[in-house]
Design a protein around this motif. Structure first.
Motif, PDB file in Angstrom:
ATOM      1  N   TRP A 116      -5.406  -8.269  -7.081  1.00 32.48           N
ATOM      2  CA  TRP A 116      -5.572  -7.709  -5.785  1.00 32.48           C
ATOM      3  C   TRP A 116      -4.748  -6.494  -5.872  1.00 32.48           C
ATOM      4  CZ3 TRP A 116      -9.007  -8.666  -2.206  1.00 32.48           C
ATOM      5  CH2 TRP A 116      -9.784  -9.568  -2.243  1.00 32.48           C
ATOM      6  N   ALA A 117      -5.104  -5.435  -5.326  1.00 33.06           N
ATOM      7  CA  ALA A 117      -4.457  -4.111  -5.048  1.00 33.06           C
ATOM      8  C   ALA A 117      -3.974  -4.016  -3.633  1.00 33.06           C
ATOM      9  CB  ALA A 117      -5.149  -3.160  -5.893  1.00 33.06           C
ATOM     10  N   ASP A 118      -2.694  -3.764  -3.504  1.00 35.74           N
ATOM     11  CA  ASP A 118      -2.250  -3.303  -2.439  1.00 35.74           C
ATOM     12  C   ASP A 118      -2.332  -1.698  -2.045  1.00 35.74           C
ATOM     13  OD1 ASP A 118      -1.796  -5.698  -1.416  1.00 35.74           O
ATOM     14  OD2 ASP A 118       0.625  -5.468  -1.689  1.00 35.74           O
TER      15      ASP A 118
ATOM     16  N   PRO B 248      -8.312   0.399  -2.100  1.00 37.42           N
ATOM     17  CA  PRO B 248      -6.820   0.456  -2.227  1.00 37.42           C
ATOM     18  C   PRO B 248      -6.262   1.862  -2.813  1.00 37.42           C
ATOM     19  CG  PRO B 248      -7.638  -0.417  -4.411  1.00 37.42           C
ATOM     20  CD  PRO B 248      -9.061  -0.165  -3.317  1.00 37.42           C
ATOM     21  N   LEU B 249      -7.472   2.724  -3.215  1.00 41.90           N
ATOM     22  CA  LEU B 249      -7.203   3.866  -3.710  1.00 41.90           C
ATOM     23  C   LEU B 249      -6.319   5.015  -2.607  1.00 41.90           C
ATOM     24  CD1 LEU B 249     -10.391   4.885  -5.635  1.00 41.90           C
ATOM     25  CD2 LEU B 249      -8.478   3.421  -6.542  1.00 41.90           C
TER      26      LEU B 249
ATOM     27  N   SER C 238       0.972   2.382  -7.483  1.00 40.75           N
ATOM     28  CA  SER C 238       0.147   1.257  -7.519  1.00 40.75           C
ATOM     29  C   SER C 238       0.819   0.072  -7.237  1.00 40.75           C
ATOM     30  CB  SER C 238      -0.704   1.414  -9.048  1.00 40.75           C
ATOM     31  OG  SER C 238      -1.409   2.549  -8.938  1.00 40.75           O
ATOM     32  N   VAL C 239       0.469  -0.856  -6.499  1.00 40.41           N
ATOM     33  CA  VAL C 239       0.993  -2.318  -6.319  1.00 40.41           C
ATOM     34  C   VAL C 239      -0.118  -3.210  -6.653  1.00 40.41           C
ATOM     35  CG1 VAL C 239       2.198  -3.719  -4.786  1.00 40.41           C
ATOM     36  CG2 VAL C 239       2.854  -1.374  -5.010  1.00 40.41           C
ATOM     37  N   VAL C 240      -0.061  -4.138  -7.535  1.00 42.42           N
ATOM     38  CA  VAL C 240      -1.005  -5.206  -7.605  1.00 42.42           C
ATOM     39  C   VAL C 240      -0.385  -6.589  -7.617  1.00 42.42           C
ATOM     40  CG1 VAL C 240      -2.427  -3.626  -8.873  1.00 42.42           C
ATOM     41  CG2 VAL C 240      -0.674  -5.142 -10.046  1.00 42.42           C
TER      42      VAL C 240
END
Length: 637
Positions: free
Chosen positions: A49-51, A377-378, A21-23
């Protein structure tokens, strides 16, 4: 984002790699509220914001009060926002459908069996003159029906439609009484149900009852609701008796019925009836004698002898059975597909927004649709076949509802390790009479039950946010027994235990109630026919498949905000359940595509910028929690 992935930022279940997970932290945001339209306090949320986002991490974020709109994650700042939003969920195996929800299911099945005809298309309804129609709400969906020509084919359905219209008029009278102070405010009133009085019951009544056609006993339910509310208030005040208080305040069934009749008697469309209050019942008498009719105009028809009526009824049943055998049944399909852009779905979404929400074409562009309901983003996790992942996998999906091959509704959902999270639903306005919002919720609950066989951890159905002081949200509590998430300790509290607290104030530390009452209390049993009145279809909200209207507003407004600089710098707006852990050294960060702990780079940051960054990291840790802050990759941009 490329780079070496730390073991702390990845997870696996059943051998399936979940990714990382990258936010990116967006800080706190303030915008106008889509629910109360507050111009002062406004809606205050935290944003990320989630990459990329693993399903495990998003599940944990949900259980800390977060939701998503596309790739944007947000969480209300409960102590400061104008409308505190509590995450609400339901354990699917414990779900008990109400009478109203069962009626929705039966109505849908009748339509598939060919026993129920489709309403006139929206375009035709809109073209008709407003003066020739009356409006009503059926199972949460708005309809317009011609006074002189109802849309169902047979007489039984016509009368059923008119009975629903009468029930809505009683509901309107209840609402008006409450607004004018004749009934208490801030009470969840039951929904009225008008019924036809059978010949057998008429014979047991007093003389003159042969002209009695319809009756409603909602005054008894209203009295019971008011009494329960008063008992709760008196317990808070350490009082002991409630029965005499109800009588003294005039909220006995007989008086309530008389008040409602005063309002109903002023409705022109009911001029063909004499409306009277009788021992707490609201009775509708035909001015033209006993008759079988389905609209006020029919009251002008001549009286039908009982013998003739019985003969016609028998012929009608035979004709109905004959028609049913020859009617073509409709084919119904539900298809679950991974989230992706589909032009047919987008066309349906545009039509839904234009006709149901009266939105403007500029606001429903393809780009806005993609950002809201397609982008996710999932990280998708395929099925493993080992009982840890359902056959469809984990991730973001669109659940399509098709009748005879035509797309009539789309539910946007996230399927996660412990739940199905309902995000949004849009449907064809021509099928509004089927209450597709409610029907889709029932189907999604059933989906969870069925897939527990393949994934034992999948047990819950998340309905999004619940706002107690928003009437359009109250219907979510009718999916029983539901639970609300405590905004401080992130434990789940039964709705029936939380409701008395929320009746008093909008922001409540719900777990305080659980701590004071360690023994779990049984859920209060509420009669199935005492449904909360609802203005919109559900399963919809700024991110649910079940509320409707104001949700999209909240999501849209989340992008126009005031930064942290405009908010009170002395207040984090975050409650603390104990001594605060101010250690941010183990937060996982992205530094030039490498994963590093903050403690490994702290000394390399100039002292002038270190204080600002550590305050930012501390706020981030507060809103996502210690475990997630050490597992999710935090990026600086």
């Amino acid at each position: 984002m490329a780079g070496k992935m730390s073991d702390a930022s990845s997870s696996t279940i059943g051998g399936a790699e979940r990714g990382e997970s990258v936010v990116y932290d967006c800080g706190r945001r303030k915008s106008s509220c889509g629910y109360c339209k507050s111009g002062s306090r406004g809606s205050i949320t935290h944003g990320l914001w989630a990459d990329n986002l693993t399903v495990d991490d998003y599940q944990d974020l949900l259980d800390r009060g977060w939701r998503r709109s596309g790739c944007y994650l947000y969480k209300p700042e409960m102590e400061r926002t104008c409308c505190p939003s509590y995450t609400i969920r339901l354990k699917a195996s414990d779900f008990v459908p109400s009478k109203d929800q069962l009626r929705v299911f039966r109505r849908f099945q009748r339509f598939l069996d060919g026993e129920l005809e489709q309403d006139n298309p929206v375009e035709n309804t809109e073209a008709s003159s407003a003066s020739k129609n009356f409006s009503y709400v059926l199972n949460g969906d708005s309809h317009s029906v011609e006074k002189n020509s109802l849309s169902f084919k047979n007489k039984e359905n016509e009368e059923g439609r008119f009975i629903l219209y009468l029930s809505d008029q009683v509901d309107d009278a209840i609402s008006l009484c409450s607004k004018k102070g004749d009934l208490p405010r801030n009470i969840q009133f039951p929904r009225a149900s008008v019924k036809r009085v059978s010949h057998v019951k008429k014979k047991l009544l007093v003389q003159g009852s042969k002209d009695l056609v319809y009756s409603c006993n909602v005054a008894f339910q209203l009295s019971a609701s008011i009494r329960r509310a008063q008992v709760g208030e008196m317990k808070d005040d350490n009082l002991s008796s409630s029965g005499s208080n109800t009588a003294e305040t005039g909220f006995v069934p007989k008086i309530i019925a008389e008040k409602l009749v005063n309002y109903l008697s002023q409705i022109d469309e009911l001029s063909g009836f004499s409306i009277k209050a009788c021992n707490g019942h609201i009775n509708f008498y035909s001015d033209k004698g006993e008759a079988s009719f389905s609209s006020p105009k029919d009251a002008e028809r001549a009286t039908i002898p009982q013998e003739t009526d019985k003969a016609r009824s028998k012929d009608s049943r035979m004709e109905k059975n004959s028609k049913c055998s020859s009617q073509k049944k409709r084919k119904f399909e539900i298809r679950l597909k991974r989230s992706s852009f589909d032009p047919v779905e987008y066309a349906l979404y545009r039509r839904y927004q234009l006709h149901v929400h009266n939105d403007t074409p500029e606001r429903i562009s393809e780009a806005s649709y993609r950002n809201f309901l397609v982008d996710t983003p999932l990280n998708f996790v395929p099925s493993t076949g080992d009982g840890t992942v359902p056959p469809c996998g984990f991730g973001s999906f669109h659940q399509q509802y098709l009748i005879d091959g035509k797309l009539v509704a789309v539910g946007v959902v996230d399927i996660l390790p412990r739940c199905l999270s309902s995000k949004y639903l849009f449907w064809d306005p021509d099928y509004a009479f089927l209450s597709l919002g409610k029907y889709s919720a029932l189907q999604e609950i059933n989906w969870v039950k069925q897939n527990q066989t393949y994934c034992a951890s999948l047990q819950y159905y998340y309905l999004g946010y619940y706002i107690h002081n928003c009437g359009k949200m109250r219907y979510k509590a009718t999916y029983r027994p539901s639970e609300l998430l405590c905004p401080l300790r992130y434990t789940w509290v039964p709705f029936d235990a939380a409701k008395p607290l929320l009746d008093q104030k909008s922001y409540v530390v719900l777990s305080d109630f659980s701590l004071q009452n360690k023994e779990s209390l049984p859920l209060q049993e509420v009669p199935n026919d005492m449904q909360l009145k609802q203005d919109d279809d559900f399963l919809e909200e700024p991110n649910d498949s079940i509320i409707d209207e104001d949700e999209d507003d909240e999501i849209t407004e989340a992008y126009s905000y005031s930064s942290d600089d405009d908010l009170d710098p002395e207040s984090s707006g975050l409650a603390s359940s104990g001594k605060e852990d101010g250690d941010v050294t183990n937060i996982l960060m992205d530094i030039d595509t490498s994963r590093m702990r903050y403690k490994d780079i702290r000394q390399a940051i100039p002292p002038s910028g270190r204080s600002y960054l550590e305050n930012q990291l501390l706020r981030y840790k507060r809103v996502v929690g210690k475990e997630l802050s050490e597992r999710v990759v935090y990026t600086l941009r």
